[in-house]
Scaffold this active site. Structure first.
Site, short mmCIF file in Angstrom:
data_model
loop_
_atom_site.label_atom_id
_atom_site.label_comp_id
_atom_site.label_asym_id
_atom_site.label_seq_id
_atom_site.Cartn_x
_atom_site.Cartn_y
_atom_site.Cartn_z
N GLU A 24 51.70 47.30 40.66
CA GLU A 24 52.35 47.42 39.35
C GLU A 24 52.91 48.56 38.66
O GLU A 24 52.52 49.61 39.00
CB GLU A 24 51.33 46.76 38.13
CG GLU A 24 50.83 45.33 38.79
CD GLU A 24 50.05 44.78 37.81
OE1 GLU A 24 49.76 45.30 36.59
OE2 GLU A 24 49.58 43.46 37.90
N CYS B 294 44.86 35.59 37.29
CA CYS B 294 45.14 36.51 36.06
C CYS B 294 44.26 37.41 35.92
O CYS B 294 43.88 38.08 34.78
CB CYS B 294 45.00 35.68 34.88
SG CYS B 294 46.31 34.22 34.67
N HIS C 30 51.85 40.42 34.07
CA HIS C 30 50.65 41.04 33.36
C HIS C 30 50.43 40.63 31.80
O HIS C 30 50.31 41.34 31.14
CB HIS C 30 50.35 42.41 33.49
CG HIS C 30 48.81 42.82 33.85
ND1 HIS C 30 48.48 43.58 34.49
CD2 HIS C 30 47.75 42.34 33.21
CE1 HIS C 30 47.28 43.75 34.85
NE2 HIS C 30 46.76 42.83 33.82
N LEU C 31 50.74 39.26 31.66
CA LEU C 31 50.70 38.93 30.34
C LEU C 31 49.26 38.50 29.78
O LEU C 31 49.22 37.76 28.58
CB LEU C 31 51.62 37.69 30.28
CG LEU C 31 52.93 38.23 30.58
CD1 LEU C 31 54.09 36.77 30.15
CD2 LEU C 31 53.67 39.29 29.59
N GLY C 32 48.37 38.40 30.70
CA GLY C 32 47.07 37.63 30.10
C GLY C 32 46.57 38.01 28.91
O GLY C 32 45.85 37.19 28.28
N ASP D 272 49.71 36.49 37.80
CA ASP D 272 50.11 37.44 36.53
C ASP D 272 49.83 38.98 36.72
O ASP D 272 50.20 39.62 36.18
CB ASP D 272 49.04 37.23 35.37
CG ASP D 272 49.41 37.72 34.02
OD1 ASP D 272 50.54 37.77 33.66
OD2 ASP D 272 48.48 38.37 33.35
N ASP E 183 29.99 32.77 42.08
CA ASP E 183 29.54 34.01 41.48
C ASP E 183 28.32 34.48 41.96
O ASP E 183 27.21 33.76 41.81
CB ASP E 183 29.68 33.90 40.07
CG ASP E 183 29.50 35.09 39.37
OD1 ASP E 183 28.79 35.93 39.66
OD2 ASP E 183 30.32 35.42 38.29
N ILE F 18 35.39 35.27 31.05
CA ILE F 18 36.38 34.71 30.94
C ILE F 18 36.34 33.47 32.01
O ILE F 18 36.81 32.24 31.53
CB ILE F 18 37.33 35.75 31.76
CG1 ILE F 18 37.85 36.73 30.75
CG2 ILE F 18 38.92 34.95 31.86
CD1 ILE F 18 38.72 37.87 31.10
#
Length: 526
Positions: free
Chosen positions: A260, A229, A278-280, A255, A170, A151
């Site tokens: 949750e 996200c 949480h719409l990812g 997000d 990373d 991603i």
């Protein structure tokens, strides 16, 4: 004919894939746990999303169940350890919603840059506050990626298309891969200091939890805007609120949240804060993709024995498994040791086998090493997807098979390339299946790798072992096993201790202060 139950609402094309492949399928959604228990025993496969909770009770009733497929990434609704104990394979579809999640991060970045939610609410309230909402351009700004995997790399490509500069942190991003995706590989501190926007794309693990802590948020560039996200828990939400209120952080868009569903959160109502539930992964395309993928994966497994994106088993044939199992256990421990000691420095890795190990299928051994290596930084890595994740991050992986005879009947050696040179460890099997470390960075040592262990590099000198024992004894930490090796008398020595008690940060610092100590690290092995 295998039989599959789809127990959550899913795109109807998934059921058609099962039928086209010759798998009987029932679509029965919205059942209570008790109702699901009553029918699950007749199915070989179970396809779910997030609504169905696969508990111990359901698994006990699923007497014929062979595989569970989750259409999506998260498998918090599946008791994976118990499924493993019951011999049920658990699969997910980790890459079906990658583009959707990446696009949501970009959308939130624009929303922050131009204050879109606030401007919309103000305008619809009958106000015309044109001078109140002064945004910023993204062109020419620096986007900091925390996590440059699947991603993250998609976000990078979109940002580059917007003429942004992209810096990435990373631990497994190699310089070659960074060049390939067009980003600058940086340390976390460098990213925090230079990024105008920060977006997170990393799983939640012990290493990444609160990666944007109060301390790290204080290191960010004044006026930074932060987007998450990925997973809740990556950001200290209380510290984020303080940063927004002080103005040091110009905006934040989340997000995902530590708890949750986030129906209440201290961040709600904070100026310059945007939230979504949480719409990812919530696009039509993503929902279709994951549904089709899970149907293909379950069909492959039930009809042909193919394993894709399994979370609890390697890619192995039934004939190979008994022979390879102890070697994979050894390989995973070696990889885990290197991952905990050198994980953020590894640029390449070589797995060498000799003796009896050279007569076996090396791919599962390599996959086990990679899974152990990267488990410190990913909560979804396993022996199936580890090679893919290594390739995605540009990690150079080499396999070497020797037909020579050495000091041991069987040997697995793992060598990693780091900026400071090669680092190598080796292990063997004592008896038919007892993994044992026999060499650590050029020092001969025999050690079991299990439980909580202390790794100590020190100068070989009289009295040192006694000082270590005293320090641990004073802290009421019991020593389970004791393994010592040295290059030469008076030279560098390595000590591996298994401990029964809790090793606290203050205790680690006390050990660091002992005469002759060069390195101290707490290791954990499953």
């Amino acid at each position: 004919m295998p039989k599959v139950l789809i127990s959550d609402k899913m795109d109807p094309r998934a059921a058609q894939i099962f039928r086209d492949r010759g798998v009987e399928v029932d679509e029965i959604t919205g059942k209570t746990p008790e109702e699901l228990i009553a029918i699950i025993g007749q199915y070989d496969g179970l396809a779910i999303r997030s609504s169905t909770k696969v508990t111990k009770a359901i698994l006990d009733a699923a007497t014929n169940l062979k595989v569970i497929g989750r259409a999506g990434i998260g498998v918090d609704n599946v008791d994976i350890p118990y499924a493993s104990a019951k011999g049920v394979v658990v699969m997910n579809t980790p890459f079906g919603n990658s583009i959707t999640t990446a696009e949501h991060a970009i959308a939130l970045m624009f929303a922050l840059a131009r204050q879109l939610p606030e401007a919309d609410a103000s305008t619809q309230a009958g106000k015309w506050e044109k001078n109140r909402f002064m945004g910023v351009e993204v062109t020419g700004k620096t986007l900091g990626l925390i996590g440059a995997g699947n991603i993250g790399s998609i976000v990078a490509s979109r940002a580059l298309g917007l003429k942004m500069k992209v810096a990435a942190f990373d631990p497994f991003l190699t310089p070659e891969r960074a060049i390939e995706i067009g980003v600058e590989k940086v340390t976390l501190d460098d990213l925090l200091a230079k990024a105008d926007f920060i977006t997170l794309h990393t799983p939640l693990t012990d290493q990444t939890r609160n990666i944007l802590s109060r301390e790290n948020l204080a290191k960010t560039k004044p006026g930074v805007r932060i987007i998450n996200c990925a997973r809740g828990g990556l950001i200290d939400e209380a510290a984020l609120k303080e940063g927004l209120e002080s103005g040091h952080i110009a905006g934040a868009a989340l997000d995902v949240f530590a708890v949750e569903p986030a129906k209440e959160n201290p961040l709600f109502g904070t100026p310059n804060f945007i939230s979504t539930p949480h719409l990812g992964a919530s696009t039509d395309e993503a929902q279709v993709n994951v549904a089709l993928q899970v149907a293909e994966q379950l069909s492959d497994y039930l009809l042909e024995g193919g394993v894709t994106n399994a979370l609890n088993m390697p890619s192995l044939s039934a004939e190979e498994a008994p022979k390879l199992k102890p070697y994979m256990a050894l390989a995973e421990k070696l990889g885990s040791l290197l991952g905990q000691l050198e994980g953020d420095k590894v640029q390449g890795i070589a797995i060498e086998v000799e003796g009896h190990a050279a007569e076996l299928n090396q791919k599962p051994i390599t996959a086990a090493v990679l899974a152990g290596l990267m488990r410190a930084y990913s909560d979804t890595v396993n022996m199936v997807n580890a090679p893919y994740l290594a390739k995605e991050r540009g990690l150079d992986v080499r396999e070497v098979r020797h037909d020579r005879e050495g000091a041991y009947q069987t040997l697995v050696r793992v060598t990693v390339q780091t900026p400071s040179g090669e680092r190598s460890i080796a292990g063997t099997l004592f008896g038919p299946e007892q993994p044992r470390l026999v060499e650590l960075f050029g020092i001969k040592v025999e050690a079991d790798l299990a439980g909580n262990m202390l790794y100590i590099v020190n100068q070989d000198a009289p009295g040192f072992i006694g000082r270590i024992g005293t320090a641990l004894g004073t802290a009421e930490v019991n020593i389970g096993t004791f393994h010592l090796g040295r290059r030469n008398q008076g030279g560098e020595a390595v000590l591996l201790l298994s401990v029964d008690g809790t090793v606290t940060e203050p205790l680690l610092w006390d050990i660091c202060k002992l005469d002759g100590v060069k390195t101290v690290k707490l290791l954990r092995f499953g």
